[in-house]
Design an enzyme around this catalytic site. Sequence first.
Site, PDB file in Angstrom:
ATOM      1  N   LYS A 174       0.845  -1.199   0.000  1.00 18.49           N
ATOM      2  CA  LYS A 174       0.000   0.000   0.000  1.00 18.49           C
ATOM      3  C   LYS A 174       0.881   1.249   0.000  1.00 18.49           C
ATOM      4  O   LYS A 174       1.582   1.521   0.966  1.00 18.49           O
ATOM      5  CB  LYS A 174      -0.902   0.050   1.236  1.00 18.49           C
ATOM      6  CG  LYS A 174      -1.974   1.155   1.135  1.00 18.49           C
ATOM      7  CD  LYS A 174      -2.662   1.437   2.447  1.00 18.49           C
ATOM      8  CE  LYS A 174      -1.993   2.558   3.213  1.00 18.49           C
ATOM      9  NZ  LYS A 174      -2.123   3.899   2.567  1.00 18.49           N
ATOM     10  N   THR A 229       5.911   7.691  13.897  1.00 16.97           N
ATOM     11  CA  THR A 229       6.142   6.861  15.085  1.00 16.97           C
ATOM     12  C   THR A 229       4.830   6.414  15.719  1.00 16.97           C
ATOM     13  O   THR A 229       4.703   5.267  16.169  1.00 16.97           O
ATOM     14  CB  THR A 229       6.998   7.644  16.094  1.00 16.97           C
ATOM     15  OG1 THR A 229       8.264   7.930  15.490  1.00 16.97           O
ATOM     16  CG2 THR A 229       7.221   6.843  17.369  1.00 16.97           C
ATOM     17  N   THR A 231       1.943   5.853  14.243  1.00 13.31           N
ATOM     18  CA  THR A 231       1.382   4.780  13.424  1.00 13.31           C
ATOM     19  C   THR A 231       2.175   3.489  13.610  1.00 13.31           C
ATOM     20  O   THR A 231       1.612   2.396  13.674  1.00 13.31           O
ATOM     21  CB  THR A 231       1.365   5.176  11.936  1.00 13.31           C
ATOM     22  OG1 THR A 231       0.659   6.413  11.793  1.00 13.31           O
ATOM     23  CG2 THR A 231       0.691   4.111  11.093  1.00 13.31           C
ATOM     24  N   GLU A 249      10.399   1.676  10.133  1.00 11.60           N
ATOM     25  CA  GLU A 249      11.269   2.835   9.934  1.00 11.60           C
ATOM     26  C   GLU A 249      10.433   4.074  10.214  1.00 11.60           C
ATOM     27  O   GLU A 249       9.560   4.436   9.428  1.00 11.60           O
ATOM     28  CB  GLU A 249      11.823   2.846   8.505  1.00 11.60           C
ATOM     29  CG  GLU A 249      12.636   1.620   8.130  1.00 11.60           C
ATOM     30  CD  GLU A 249      13.915   1.485   8.927  1.00 11.60           C
ATOM     31  OE1 GLU A 249      14.386   2.507   9.489  1.00 11.60           O
ATOM     32  OE2 GLU A 249      14.450   0.364   9.012  1.00 11.60           O
ATOM     33  N   CYS A 283      13.092  12.098   6.499  1.00 14.72           N
ATOM     34  CA  CYS A 283      13.291  11.720   7.894  1.00 14.72           C
ATOM     35  C   CYS A 283      14.733  11.889   8.344  1.00 14.72           C
ATOM     36  O   CYS A 283      15.024  11.879   9.542  1.00 14.72           O
ATOM     37  CB  CYS A 283      12.833  10.277   8.122  1.00 14.72           C
ATOM     38  SG  CYS A 283      13.664   9.062   7.075  1.00 14.72           S
ATOM     39  N   GLU A 384       8.941  15.915  15.908  1.00 11.77           N
ATOM     40  CA  GLU A 384       9.221  15.908  14.473  1.00 11.77           C
ATOM     41  C   GLU A 384       8.255  16.832  13.738  1.00 11.77           C
ATOM     42  O   GLU A 384       7.037  16.659  13.804  1.00 11.77           O
ATOM     43  CB  GLU A 384       9.110  14.491  13.916  1.00 11.77           C
ATOM     44  CG  GLU A 384       9.550  14.394  12.472  1.00 11.77           C
ATOM     45  CD  GLU A 384       9.530  12.974  11.945  1.00 11.77           C
ATOM     46  OE1 GLU A 384      10.458  12.618  11.206  1.00 11.77           O
ATOM     47  OE2 GLU A 384       8.587  12.232  12.266  1.00 11.77           O
TER      48      GLU A 384
END
Length: 480
Positions: A174, A229, A231, A249, A283, A384
């Site tokens: 997905k 993070t 999720t 990741e 990221c 973040e």
Amino acid sequence: MTKIQNYINGKYQNPIADGWLDNYCPATGEVYGQIPDSSKEDVELAVTAAKEAFGGWSNTPIDDRSKILIKIADLIEENLEQFAEAESKDNGKPISLALSVDIPRAASNFRFFGNAITQFASESHESVGQNAINYTLRKPIGVVGCISPWNLPLYLFTWKIAPAIAAGNCVVAKPSEVTPMTAYLLGDICTKAGLPKGVLNIVHGLGTTTGQAIVEHPHIKAISFTGGTKTGAHIAKVAAPMFKKLSLELGGKNPNIIFADCDYDEMLKTTVRSSFANQGQICLCGSRIFVEKSIYEKFKTDFIKEVSKLKVSYPSDVKANLGALVSKEQSQKVLDYVEIAKNEGGKILFGGEKAEIVGFENGYYMQPTIIEVDSNKCRINQEEVFGPVVTLMSFDSEEEVLKMANDVKYGLSATLWTNDLKRTMRMTNQLETGIVWVNTWMMRDLRTPFGGVKASGVGREGGFEALRFFTEPKNVCIKY
């Protein structure tokens, strides 16, 4: 109006329930297409196709698998401009960036793993004196799920898919619902390259429905996810009790540490890039810049001067350094963080506002933003942001900056600028990150492990690490 479809069992098809989601162009803020709002039934169809294909694909000779992956890489390169234009339109990034980085890297992912699988070896151990030998088989897992983000759409989508199918697995994938276009185009490339039906299935939709159906499906044995993070924590909560293999990741809040003995001009040029590449939506961007006090004022002046030269423009402008942010929601999130920083005492040195582009007034553009802060504990240094925003702080000592660099919940990457070898060895050993770049940034070798520690994730991607993740070891002991 572009309407894309799911790619299941080697063919394109509409979602079973005929549900659709709008797809926005970040450059204009307008809807330019629709994507499937896939349900559990669509995921079930994809899993069934993958299960049926697994027996044949897992027993396909490695050389044959390798040739197909390399053919996919060739076809991506042959269609470079089409893919780059689609990526730029879907994501908002400058088309020059998609042409030079995103799409070439997607091709490289397939080519690398097409070659790597032919060199992937397991171990054997002779038990001397016992007349026995142990050897290890590396068997494909079966059906695996790959879920990728919106910041580097095809780049990171293929970073997961390529090692999974190279190792002999079948995939239900997905892409982000925000940037689905290049994943959609990939299906046709795979068909033309001769990838058997059902080996790769691409199902579009929301994370809360389509993604959730993939994560919780009992016949999907492993999940590789790149994204936020929060999720990632949810995925782990669902998948761990089902004993699925997990590669997560996740986020980063990466320190960029600059000592006075660095190669200053090279550092300055690279720091501009590591701060604002891809609109800061990587990221690995160095969003916390720590500068040794003796050069802090000089750096601040020079950095502002160089950043002021960056051009924010529509993605097809060949002179654009920054394009549009990926969505209205992401744009507002970044602007909200600027306000949070100001309320906590941060000083805006440059930018901090939306950028107005003539003819693209409804697009999601933002100025590159520099904020001076006096504490690493402020939210802008701890959370973040994922946008074109960096903070500046000075430091006095190696011990002080090391403490600040590690004093965050994330641990993905760090950048260190110094020509002191002893300092380099000390700090690279003590920085709590999965990756450290010294006197460079984003210099990637696809053979090396990629990933983070702490809230930046679990597991590693890249090289043989990825092939190990997508296989299960089986030890065989023979006494003779």
